[in-house]
Enzyme design. Structure first.
Site, PDB file in Angstrom:
ATOM      1  N   ASP A 249      -8.321  -5.471  -6.385  1.00  0.00           N
ATOM      2  CA  ASP A 249      -7.762  -4.135  -5.431  1.00  0.00           C
ATOM      3  C   ASP A 249      -7.882  -3.116  -6.259  1.00  0.00           C
ATOM      4  OD1 ASP A 249      -6.375  -2.604  -3.849  1.00  0.00           O
ATOM      5  OD2 ASP A 249      -4.326  -3.763  -3.887  1.00  0.00           O
TER       6      ASP A 249
ATOM      7  N   SER B 143       0.989  -1.321  -0.021  1.00  0.00           N
ATOM      8  CA  SER B 143       0.051  -0.047  -0.135  1.00  0.00           C
ATOM      9  C   SER B 143       0.950   1.342   0.065  1.00  0.00           C
ATOM     10  CB  SER B 143      -1.011   0.056   1.218  1.00  0.00           C
ATOM     11  OG  SER B 143      -1.970   0.841   1.085  1.00  0.00           O
TER      12      SER B 143
ATOM     13  N   HIS C  34      -7.608  -5.737  -1.246  1.00  0.00           N
ATOM     14  CA  HIS C  34      -6.164  -5.043  -0.829  1.00  0.00           C
ATOM     15  C   HIS C  34      -5.128  -5.534  -0.247  1.00  0.00           C
ATOM     16  CE1 HIS C  34      -3.370  -1.729  -1.135  1.00  0.00           C
ATOM     17  NE2 HIS C  34      -3.690  -1.215   0.306  1.00  0.00           N
TER      18      HIS C  34
END
Length: 304
Positions: A234, A178, A290
């Site tokens: 994602d 991320s 994610h």
């Protein structure tokens, strides 16, 4: 595929698919074998460990993900998980590499942080020439990501130099998920500019957002060894949008719904086996993808 996206994410992604590359000739998409997939797992676990308190990564007592790599020798750790993302540096004898890890965020926190950092302008700018000497000025990166990387750059470099010397090592592997993936990518541009030329630097990231423009992506392709792994639908890898000039470098591996890990040659591969083709807009995205799983490993929080 299931569609699930917050209103905040919608505001950032609504035009994410507005600019699509024209069709170009590419190598074929191929699938990794199970043994090739398994080779990434230690690095996924190193990525998961950085979500834990720095005191526990410095003592390597962070729980499941620390236990999965029991021979790891930590050098330094830092960050507060708020103004400065957690990070750590150490040496993995079994992988024969220095490890640099950067904490990320969950999807909701990522969108909030992205908005806070840029006031939703999603601006890009040249890299700081002090940190990134001789990188072309037309290689632009997301200003917020650059600011985050700069907060820990000198401490990470010092710890990497110490670890290389202590273990007579010549390989550095930088990991992150991320926001941590964006920091890791910038670190993989930064560190080779300040380390001996015989040190090999590579980056393995998970759920990487777009970090820079076309010139930045081309610089990464020409100078770095990057693998960025994206999971199913994602949405984070499709932000910031292409219409803003952001482009992913090469090196994508896309985990399909079937569990197949597809190697996607080139930048922004439009195949439906790759993120660009599988998630062309928010309407086919799923925020819950994610954090994983990535070969059974969930990211985004500290696993006891």
């Amino acid at each position: 595929m299931r569609s699930f996206v917050s209103s905040a994410l919608f505001s950032l992604l609504v035009l994410s698919g507005a600019s699509r590359a024209t069709s170009i000739k590419r190598q074929s998409v191929t699938a990794l074998s199970q043994s090739q997939i398994s080779a990434f797992k230690p690095f996924t676990q190193f990525t998961g460990a950085v979500y834990c308190q720095p005191s526990t990564t410095l003592s390597w007592t962070c729980g499941t993900n620390c236990d999965a790599n029991p021979d790891f020798i930590p050098t330094a750790s830092g960050g507060d998980g708020n103004g400065v993302q957690y990070w750590y540096v150490g040496f993995s004898p079994s992988q024969d590499t220095v490890i640099v890890a950067h904490q990320g965020t969950n999807t909701t926190q990522f969108v909030s942080r992205l908005a806070d950092l840029t006031d939703l302008d999603l601006i890009s700018s040249p890299l700081d020439p002090t940190l990134f000497p001789n990188v072309p000025l037309d290689a632009l990166a997301h200003s917020g990501f650059s600011e985050e990387q700069a907060k820990t750059a000198s401490d990470v470099l010092s710890a990497v130099q110490t670890t290389l010397d202590a273990h007579n090592a010549n390989t550095v592997t930088i990991v992150g998920h991320s926001l941590g993936a964006a920091i890791a990518l910038l670190d993989s541009v930064y560190l080779p500019l300040h380390l001996p030329t015989d040190v090999n630097v590579r980056s393995i990231t998970y759920g990487l957002p777009r970090v820079g423009n076309q010139a930045f992506a081309d610089y990464v392709d020409a100078h770095l060894n990057l693998t960025h792994i994206n999971n199913e639908e994602d949405p984070i890898p499709i932000v910031p949008g292409r219409f803003l000039g952001y482009v992913h470098p090469s090196g994508e591996i896309h985990i399909q719904d079937s569990g197949v890990w597809s190697v996607c040659p080139g930048q922004e591969n439009p195949s439906t086996s790759c993120t660009d083709g599988d998630v062309p807009s928010i309407f086919g995205s799923n925020e819950t993808n994610h954090d994983g799983p990535y070969d059974g490993v969930e990211l985004g929080s500290c696993t006891p």
